[in-house]
Design a protein around this motif. Structure first.
Motif, mmCIF file in Angstrom:
data_model
loop_
_atom_site.group_PDB
_atom_site.id
_atom_site.type_symbol
_atom_site.label_atom_id
_atom_site.label_comp_id
_atom_site.label_asym_id
_atom_site.label_seq_id
_atom_site.Cartn_x
_atom_site.Cartn_y
_atom_site.Cartn_z
ATOM 1 N N HIS A 87 -10.872 -6.409 -0.976
ATOM 2 C CA HIS A 87 -11.967 -5.437 -0.924
ATOM 3 C C HIS A 87 -12.392 -5.186 0.527
ATOM 4 O O HIS A 87 -12.502 -6.122 1.318
ATOM 5 N N VAL A 88 -12.643 -3.922 0.830
ATOM 6 C CA VAL A 88 -13.075 -3.539 2.183
ATOM 7 C C VAL A 88 -14.293 -2.628 2.071
ATOM 8 O O VAL A 88 -14.317 -1.698 1.256
ATOM 9 N N LEU A 106 -12.362 0.075 -1.962
ATOM 10 C CA LEU A 106 -12.774 0.604 -0.667
ATOM 11 C C LEU A 106 -14.122 1.295 -0.846
ATOM 12 O O LEU A 106 -14.257 2.223 -1.650
ATOM 13 N N LYS A 164 -3.962 -9.203 2.897
ATOM 14 C CA LYS A 164 -4.220 -8.993 1.466
ATOM 15 C C LYS A 164 -5.678 -9.272 1.097
ATOM 16 O O LYS A 164 -5.960 -9.819 0.023
ATOM 17 N N PHE A 207 -5.544 -1.646 -0.419
ATOM 18 C CA PHE A 207 -6.850 -2.216 -0.738
ATOM 19 C C PHE A 207 -7.142 -1.985 -2.216
ATOM 20 O O PHE A 207 -6.988 -0.880 -2.723
ATOM 21 N N LYS A 208 -7.613 -3.032 -2.889
ATOM 22 C CA LYS A 208 -8.009 -2.876 -4.290
ATOM 23 C C LYS A 208 -9.275 -2.037 -4.389
ATOM 24 O O LYS A 208 -9.436 -1.226 -5.285
ATOM 25 N N SER A 241 -5.399 -5.387 5.578
ATOM 26 C CA SER A 241 -4.366 -5.042 4.611
ATOM 27 C C SER A 241 -3.231 -6.056 4.639
ATOM 28 O O SER A 241 -2.734 -6.491 3.598
ATOM 29 N N SER A 282 -8.379 -2.716 10.181
ATOM 30 C CA SER A 282 -8.014 -2.300 8.821
ATOM 31 C C SER A 282 -6.604 -2.767 8.490
ATOM 32 O O SER A 282 -6.327 -3.226 7.372
#
Length: 413
Positions: free
Chosen positions: A134-135, A171, A131, A168-169, A128, A124
Motif C-alpha cells: 500500500h502507498v 494507492l 513489494k 501497488f495493491k 514497488s 516509488s
C-alpha cells in the motif's frame, strides 16, 4: 490491537519529520518532557517545531536532513504504529531500503509547489521493488498553494501517469499541510472540497494482510535442542520462528536442502504443548524420525516446497563504498542460515529515475541491479514476490563483517 508498520519518504524539505511530529503530537503520543524540550528549542512560524521530535541528532538538524532511519512508535485506540522515517537524499537509498523492508505501507510526500520530481520516482520504484502493498501519496504544503483543488488534481494525474507500471495493491492520495495539521489527524476546514479521510483515519482503517497462514508453511531451524540429560536422554527438538504458513501435529514434512522426510510428532511453545503453530510463533518442533538437521535448514510441509538451488538470481541494493564486481565473494545470510557465495554476473543496473535497465560491470554505493549468485551449497528459498521472509537475504563482507548488500530473490537461474 493490530500493528501497522509504515515508512515515510520524500525529497529533502518535503516535511517528513514535521508530518511524523504532527502525527505524534495530535495523537497525544508525545511525553510532556519531550514537548517542553522542543518548546524551548524554537518555533516555526509561531508554532512548535514538531520536526524536532524525530530529528534527534544535532548533526542532522544542522544539515537540515534526516541521515539515518529513525523509528518512532505511537498508538491510537484503534491501532498501534511503527514509523520508519527514511532520508530523502539519493545517497541514502540504502537507508530507505532498510526501513522499507518490513513495512506494510509507504507514505510518499510531494511538495505541492514542486509536484512530482526525481526523488518521487526513486522512492516509488523502491516501494514497488520491495513489494510494499500500500502507498499513500501525501501532497504536503497545501497551505502554500492556497489549498488549491486544481493543483492537487494536477499532481495526482502526473503521479498516476508515471506509476502505471508499478505494482501497488492500493494507492491513495491525500492533500495535507503537516505544519498546520490540515487533514493529518483532523479534517481541514481549509479544504472543504476534500471528501476523503484524514491521513490518520486512513492509517487506522486500512486493512492489511496479517494472516501469514495464507502463505506456504516455512520454518527455518534456528537451534537444535539436545539436553542429553537422564530425563531427556533421547530428546531432539528444533527451535525457531515460523516464518509463514501453518504447521500441525501429524503433518508430513520435508527438511531442506537435504530433502529428508518425516512427520511432526509434537509442537511446543515456552508454556506448553500445542496442536498447531503459525507465523510469527516461536516454537520447538519434534519429529517422529531421527534425521540430521542443523541451523539454517528449513522445515516445510511435504506438498508445498520452496526452490532448492545453488544458483540465485536477485535484485540487489548495494550498500558498501567499495563497488560490487563479478567474482567478489561474500557470506550470504538468508533466514537463519549463512553460506559462502560468489557473484557470478551483474545482469543490469536499474536507473531508479527512469526504470531503465542499463548494462553495467559493477554496482556502486546505493545502486540497485539484477545479479546472479552461486552459493557453496544449496539453500531453500522462495521468490521475494511470494514470500518476503524466505525470499530476502543480505551479503556480508567476511573481512569486515559489514553488511554490504540487501537482496530480493527473483528465482533460480
Amino acid at each position: 490491537m493490530d500493528l501497522l508498520r509504515f515508512i515515510t519518504a520524500g525529497s529533502v524539505d518535503d516535511g517528513k519529520s514535521t508530518l511524523i511530529g504532527r502525527l505524534l503530537y495530535d495523537s497525544k503520543s508525545v511525553f510532556q518532557d519531550q514537548l517542553e524540550a522542543i518548546e524551548k528549542t524554537g518555533q516555526v512560524n509561531g508554532q512548535i517545531n514538531l520536526a524536532l521530535l524525530t530529528d534527534g541528532l544535532k548533526a542532522e538538524r544542522e544539515q537540515g536532513i534526516t541521515i539515518d532511519v529513525a523509528y518512532k512508535y505511537f498508538s491510537t485506540p484503534k491501532r498501534k504504529f511503527i514509523i520508519a522515517d527514511a532520508p530523502g537524499h539519493i545517497q541514502y537509498t540504502r537507508n530507505m531500503v532498510t526501513g522499507a523492508s518490513n513495512s506494510d505501507l509507504a507514505i510518499i510526500l510531494i511538495d505541492a509547489r514542486k509536484g512530482v520530481i526525481e526523488q518521487t520516482y526513486r522512492h516509488s520504484y523502491i516501494a514497488s521493488l520491495l513489494k510494499i502493498p500500500h502507498v499513500v501519496i501525501c501532497v504536503n504544503k497545501m497551505d502554500l498553494v492556497d489549498f488549491s483543488k486544481e493543483r492537487f488534481d494536477e499532481i495526482v494525474e502526473d503521479y498516476k501517469n508515471f506509476a502505471s507500471d508499478l505494482d501497488f495493491k492500493g494507492l491513495e492520495f491525500i492533500p495535507i499541510s503537516a505544519l498546520n495539521g490540515d487533514n493529518v489527524v483532523d479534517t481541514s476546514p481549509n479544504m472543504s472540497w476534500w471528501k476523503g479521510k484524514t491521513l490518520l483515519g486512513y492509517l487506522e482503517d486500512l486493512e492489511i494482510e496479517v494472516d501469514e497462514t495464507k502463505h506456504e508453511p516455512r520454518f527455518p531451524v534456528q537451534y537444535v535442542i539436545r539436553p542429553q540429560t537422564e530425563d531427556h536422554h533421547d530428546y531432539r527438538g528444533y527451535a525457531g520462528q515460523v516464518r509463514s504458513g501453518l504447521f500441525k501435529k501429524g503433518d508430513d514434512i520435508a527438511v531442506l536442502p537435504s530433502g529428508l522426510r518425516s512427520k511432526i510428532k509434537s509442537i511446543y511453545t515456552y508454556e506448553s504443548e500445542v496442536e498447531e503453530a503459525f507465523a510469527p510463533m516461536s516454537v520447538t518442533i519434534l519429529l517422529e524420525d531421527e534425521i540430521d538437521i542443523s541451523r539454517g535448514d528449513m522445515i516445510v510441509t511435504d506438498k508445498h516446497q520452496p526452490i532448492v538451488s545453488q544458483d540465485i538470481e536477485a535484485e540487489l541494493c548495494w550498500m558498501d563504498a567499495k563497488s560490487l564486481v563479478p567474482g567478489n565473494k561474500y557470506l550470504l545470510r538468508q533466514t537463519t542460515g549463512s553460506v559462502k557465495s560468489a557473484v557470478k554476473e551483474i545482469s543490469f543496473r536499474i536507473d531508479i529515475q527512469t526504470h531503465e535497465k542499463l548494462e553495467s560491470s559493477q554496482l556502486a554505493l546505493n545502486e540497485i541491479g539484477r545479479i546472479k549468485i552461486r552459493t557453496a551449497k544449496p539453500i531453500a528459498f522462495d521468490s521475494y514476490f511470494e514470500n518476503r521472509g524466505t525470499g530476502s537475504f543480505v551479503l556480508v563482507d567476511e573481512g569486515t563483517n559489514n553488511t554490504v548488500g540487501a537482496g530480493m530473490i527473483v528465482g533460480a537461474y
